[in-house]
Motif scaffolding. Structure first.
Motif, PDB file in Angstrom:
ATOM      1  N   ILE A 163      -2.785   5.879   1.533  1.00 34.61           N
ATOM      2  CA  ILE A 163      -3.427   4.567   1.442  1.00 34.61           C
ATOM      3  C   ILE A 163      -2.754   3.635   2.434  1.00 34.61           C
ATOM      4  O   ILE A 163      -1.529   3.583   2.512  1.00 34.61           O
ATOM      5  N   GLY A 164      -3.545   2.934   3.184  1.00 38.89           N
ATOM      6  CA  GLY A 164      -3.010   1.932   4.094  1.00 38.89           C
ATOM      7  C   GLY A 164      -3.778   0.635   3.916  1.00 38.89           C
ATOM      8  O   GLY A 164      -4.977   0.638   3.692  1.00 38.89           O
ATOM      9  N   LEU A 165      -3.087  -0.472   3.972  1.00 39.85           N
ATOM     10  CA  LEU A 165      -3.750  -1.762   3.812  1.00 39.85           C
ATOM     11  C   LEU A 165      -3.061  -2.772   4.706  1.00 39.85           C
ATOM     12  O   LEU A 165      -1.838  -2.804   4.795  1.00 39.85           O
TER      13      LEU A 165
ATOM     14  N   ALA B  95       0.823  -1.203   0.000  1.00 37.66           N
ATOM     15  CA  ALA B  95       0.000   0.000   0.000  1.00 37.66           C
ATOM     16  C   ALA B  95       0.860   1.257   0.000  1.00 37.66           C
ATOM     17  O   ALA B  95       0.556   2.237  -0.688  1.00 37.66           O
ATOM     18  N   ALA B  96       1.949   1.256   0.771  1.00 35.54           N
ATOM     19  CA  ALA B  96       2.840   2.417   0.798  1.00 35.54           C
ATOM     20  C   ALA B  96       3.482   2.641  -0.564  1.00 35.54           C
ATOM     21  O   ALA B  96       3.580   3.777  -1.047  1.00 35.54           O
TER      22      ALA B  96
ATOM     23  N   ALA C  80      -8.343  -6.887  -4.971  1.00 37.71           N
ATOM     24  CA  ALA C  80      -9.616  -6.319  -5.418  1.00 37.71           C
ATOM     25  C   ALA C  80      -9.880  -4.973  -4.763  1.00 37.71           C
ATOM     26  O   ALA C  80     -10.340  -4.021  -5.408  1.00 37.71           O
ATOM     27  N   ALA C  81      -9.579  -4.877  -3.456  1.00 40.44           N
ATOM     28  CA  ALA C  81      -9.813  -3.618  -2.739  1.00 40.44           C
ATOM     29  C   ALA C  81      -8.950  -2.500  -3.295  1.00 40.44           C
ATOM     30  O   ALA C  81      -9.417  -1.373  -3.511  1.00 40.44           O
ATOM     31  N   LEU C  82      -7.686  -2.787  -3.546  1.00 33.07           N
ATOM     32  CA  LEU C  82      -6.793  -1.749  -4.047  1.00 33.07           C
ATOM     33  C   LEU C  82      -7.085  -1.409  -5.506  1.00 33.07           C
ATOM     34  O   LEU C  82      -6.947  -0.258  -5.926  1.00 33.07           O
TER      35      LEU C  82
END
Length: 589
Positions: A463-465, A375-376, A499-501
């Motif tokens: 964005i963080g995941l 995410a980073a 899918a989320a990203l």
């Protein structure tokens, strides 16, 4: 330095005061930019594990034991230290939308912990202690670099036991593209008498691997002596504090924070100067209009007609060009994401195949960290891509005022078309694999406003995941130590993360396309209004007698000269601000 700060601040305030009467919209834009930029400077602290990073933070804040030094629990979350009348701590946990109050910073599975403390140094800056579990391996280095690019300065902590390692040098080489101001601390000098040799070796290594930092200041320090000083009295306390050399680092960071404030003021003043220049051109045009020259009137009408025609005929062509740029960048970004998720799956699958017994239990933590790194990396890539697209589009923006375009673009990106679940710091826990997705301004760190990289000053939502609480629950229920079930769990979790990203990438590019459309349409309309005003000025002058035209011209000249005086004030302050380019601080004796 204080004199320069005062000059910059006065020039900004004077420009704002004038713009509020001459162009309220521009004044509102500039005031918003000033609020955005004049935030508390932030220093990002980075270092390999067991280098004394947390101990150094405690020494800088004069609070022994504040930042835990136990590697297994202390460096798994961002610790963001901010000023406050008393100690408080709020932890952001996976799967929990609101932060929870904690008394102990050893909070398991926390993404980020915001700490307030009355330490004197925090009145000047904030400190961000980056996660360091695992050291500066590629995964953790990616997360740390994402923090560095959003900070005002970097404090890199090495120790005196050995020269800089390859992971440390690789990190610093990458950091040269992210940050200008760097301070080095060489910790544990009380334990290693050969620290001077190590310091010389480190400077030589930097010259070879990260030459931009070769002349950066080094501060040999002892956090242990600083802690002993806090527990002593009188002359003993003073002697230990001096021997610890911690005051030298504190002074350097405060000075660096002050310099960052001045650089931010200079950026705001530069934007104000651009607005003043635009108004100066308009005043010059009004001076010419007072001459009631029919030829100038015809020229203005022709320019307006040509611009209106370009708007009609080139609108579709421009829309297609923008759509093409957006689609190309979207496809490239999604492809990059697919590659990164594939790498995570391969690495974790190998870990599952080779794990024995309890070693398999560490898989969720590994997946969590790797997803944060993905995410980073994606956030940085999107930010750079947005800036590149904006630069290309604005380069062909009908020769309109670039500053106004950038300001409008910032506002459009900050507002954007509303979509459900897009609030700041919102945590969306997806059900199937238990993925926690954080999207929103500063969601990853809460410090997105600490700095901006590159020439375009665009807001960017972090964005963080990572794994939500549900991911760990599903792991315990379904997997335990079964490798086959672990592979299934890994596949489901990563598919949901991808899918989320992918969905977030689509939303971000849609927002960018909307913002660019709004910015350029507004720029064209603004130019049309300016031309209409000029034509009206010439028409009014033609309708007046000689005395009336003379009065109109005198008023325009007075306004032009007033703007010119403020431009000179801004130019003088900006000329002095050139001395703010980061230079090495003197190494303490």
């Amino acid at each position: 330095m204080k004199e320069l700060t005062g000059a910059l601040d006065k020039a900004v305030r004077d420009a704002l005061s004038y713009l509020r009467t001459a162009d309220p919209d521009a004044a509102a834009d500039l005031a918003e930019l000033r609020r955005t930029h004049l935030t508390r400077p932030g220093v990002v602290v980075v270092g390999e594990t067991k280098r004394g990073k947390s101990s150094l933070i405690n020494a800088l804040l004069g609070a022994p034991g504040l930042s835990p030094v136990d590697v297994t629990v202390a460096t798994t979350a961002y610790l963001h230290f901010q000023p406050g009348p008393e100690f408080t701590a709020k932890a952001y946990l996976p799967g929990v939308g609101e932060p929870i109050d904690v008394q102990d910073l050893r909070q398991p599975r926390a993404r980020r912990i915001e700490v307030t403390h009355p330490a004197p140094m925090l009145q000047y800056l904030s400190l961000l202690d980056t996660p360091g579990a695992g050291g500066l391996d590629p995964v953790h280095a990616t997360i740390a670099l994402d923090a560095v690019r959003r900070g005002t300065a970097l404090l890199f902590v090495a120790d005196a036991s050995a020269p800089l390692s390859k992971p440390e040098l690789d990190f610093l080489a990458a950091a040269t593209e992210r940050v200008d101001a760097v301070v080095f601390a060489l910790a544990k000098i009380d334990a290693y008498p050969q620290w001077r040799t190590i310091l010389e070796d480190n400077q030589g290594l930097l010259q070879s691997h990260a030459p931009r930092f070769a002349a950066a200041p080094w501060f040999p320090v002892s956090s242990r002596l600083a802690e002993l000083a806090l527990g002593s009295d009188g002359a003993t306390r003073d002697a230990l504090a001096e021997e610890s050399r911690i005051p030298g680092v504190q002074h350097a960071l405060v000075e660096l924070a002050g310099r960052g404030h001045q650089l931010q003021l200079a950026n705001v003043l530069r934007a104000a100067r651009s607005d003043l220049h635009r108004l100066h051109r308009a005043a010059e045009a009004r001076v010419e209009a007072a001459a009631a020259d029919p030829a100038r009137q015809a020229e203005a009408r022709a320019e307006r007609s040509a611009l209106a025609a370009r708007k009609r005929t080139e609108s579709r062509q421009w829309t297609l060009k923008l759509s093409t740029e957006i689609q190309r960048a979207r496809v490239e970004t999604v492809g990059h994401l697919r590659t990164r998720i594939g790498e995570v799956q391969q690495d974790c699958a190998r870990h599952i195949d080779s794990a024995r017994g309890e070693a398999l239990a560490a898989l969720p933590d590994q997946v969590d960290t790797r997803l944060q790194a993905v995410a980073a990396d994606l956030a940085g890539r999107l930010e750079d891509t947005f800036r590149d697209i904006a630069e290309k589009v604005l380069a062909d923006a009908y020769d309109a005022d670039r500053l106004h375009l950038e300001t409008k673009l910032r506002h459009s990106l900050a507002a954007g078309p509303p979509r459900d679940g897009s609030g700041d710091n919102m945590l969306i826990a997806l059900s199937a694999g238990g993925i926690a997705f954080m999207a929103g301004r500063g969601a990853m760190l809460g410090i997105s406003a600490l700095g901006a990289a590159g020439p375009m000053l665009l807001p960017f939502a972090g964005i963080g995941l990572g794994l939500a609480a549900g991911g760990y629950v599903l792991w315990r229920r379904r997997v335990h130590t079964d490798r086959r079930h672990a592979q299934t769990w890994l596949r489901d979790v990563l598919a949901e993360a991808r899918a989320a990203l992918t969905d977030e990438i689509s939303h971000r590019f849609t927002d960018l396309q909307y913002a660019l459309s709004v910015a350029l349409d507004d720029a064209i309309e603004r130019r049309l209004r300016d031309l209409d005003a000029l034509i009206a000025e010439i028409d009014a002058a033609l309708a007046e007698d000689t005395a009336g035209r003379a009065r109109r011209r005198a008023a325009a000249v007075t306004e032009r000269d007033a703007i010119a005086a403020r431009m000179r004030q801004a130019d003088e302050a900006l000329l002095r601000a050139r001395a703010l380019t980061p230079t090495p601080l003197e190494d303490p004796a």
